[in-house]
Design a protein around this motif. Sequence first.
Motif, short mmCIF file in Angstrom:
data_model
loop_
_atom_site.label_atom_id
_atom_site.label_comp_id
_atom_site.label_asym_id
_atom_site.label_seq_id
_atom_site.Cartn_x
_atom_site.Cartn_y
_atom_site.Cartn_z
N CYS A 22 0.85 -1.20 0.00
CA CYS A 22 0.00 0.00 0.00
C CYS A 22 0.88 1.26 0.00
CB CYS A 22 -0.92 -0.01 1.21
SG CYS A 22 -1.94 1.47 1.29
N ILE A 61 -1.35 -4.17 2.59
CA ILE A 61 -1.34 -4.67 1.22
C ILE A 61 -2.59 -4.15 0.52
CG2 ILE A 61 -1.52 -6.78 -0.19
CD1 ILE A 61 1.23 -6.50 1.06
N CYS A 62 -2.43 -3.62 -0.69
CA CYS A 62 -3.59 -3.15 -1.46
C CYS A 62 -4.08 -4.25 -2.39
CB CYS A 62 -3.21 -1.92 -2.29
SG CYS A 62 -3.27 -0.38 -1.36
N CYS A 75 -7.54 0.55 -5.13
CA CYS A 75 -7.55 -0.50 -4.09
C CYS A 75 -8.98 -0.72 -3.58
CB CYS A 75 -6.64 -0.10 -2.94
SG CYS A 75 -6.71 -1.27 -1.58
N HIS A 99 -9.69 -2.14 -0.82
CA HIS A 99 -9.73 -1.98 0.64
C HIS A 99 -9.67 -0.51 1.05
CE1 HIS A 99 -9.49 -6.20 1.08
NE2 HIS A 99 -8.23 -6.31 0.69
N CYS A 100 -8.56 0.17 0.70
CA CYS A 100 -8.34 1.51 1.26
C CYS A 100 -8.77 2.62 0.32
CB CYS A 100 -6.87 1.68 1.67
SG CYS A 100 -5.74 1.84 0.30
N VAL A 118 -7.30 3.92 -2.27
CA VAL A 118 -6.26 4.71 -2.93
C VAL A 118 -6.20 4.32 -4.42
CG1 VAL A 118 -4.28 3.14 -2.58
CG2 VAL A 118 -3.92 5.61 -2.58
ZN LIG Z 1 -5.13 -0.27 -0.27
#
Ligand SMILES: [Zn+2]
Length: 296
Positions: free
Chosen positions: A13, A20-21, A44, A46-47, A49
């Motif tokens: 990330c 981890i992305c 990503c 998850h996050c 970005v």
């Molecule tokens: Zn991410």
Amino acid sequence: MTQMSAISAPAICPVSPDGICDLGTPRSFDDRSGRVGAVSVLRCRHCGVGVTHPPLADVAFLYEGRGSQDFQPTTVGLARTIKDIAFRRDARRLVRYLSATPRRLLDFGCGSGLFTRCLGDVLPGCEVVGSDFHDEPPAELADRRYVPNARLVQESADFDAVIAMHVIEHDDDPVALVRRIAAMARSGGTVVLEVPNIDCVWANIFGEAWDAWYVPFHRIHFNRASLRSVVENAGLVVERESDVCLPSMGRTLANLAGARNTLFFLLAGVVLHPVQWALERLTGRPSALRIAARKP
Ligand SMILES: [Zn+2]
């Protein structure tokens, strides 16, 4: 398809190096630099970005000769007057944003230097220093203080405020860059960062024409959480976060029309600015994000 799944693999990330992305499907863009070839943005799951591909370990070559839009190529007449008014207003706003009036301020990644110059004008008694990749100052700072990035190590790292406006999205490793930026602030000093918002309402409406994608120059595309994450991972303490309405309608319309960003588009952007501001307010999805952090 093989190639696509290869670049969709998990990656470190960029805003939280311990994480981890899970980068999704690449979205293709025109190469605005004409020097990189096929470019895409992966987001990503998850996050949130966004990451520009292919990776570029050193981006300095993109800014050789200060030809990119970041340096606001010489403007004259009415365009110059409009930019002067807008930049001076933004400089006053930034000064109000700082918790205390600085005695020394560093504008890291000063680009054309016009904003740095306006900051110097609205902060009499403050030593305002511009800094960028290039050895020579931009024309706007010919009679002001300018220190090339490479020579910042010789400068006293005791700035009360270090600002980097629309800078950290230009590097593949924003955490390392924010550490370098923050290294110039004194302990207890303020670091102010501003970046485009990937979750902006206009990114949905205009798609790839939205000017803030600006790839491959923009390497990392932040949302609120990822901007906060990069600041915290660089060892700073978040103090304030705010929404910014970045005038980008003119350039976006020029992109849609496939035209150069002429005075016509600049004026269209001025006329449409209230609409831009209102929709960003209504949706809570601003075009840019600002964060102020304290160096411990
Ligand atoms: Zn991410």
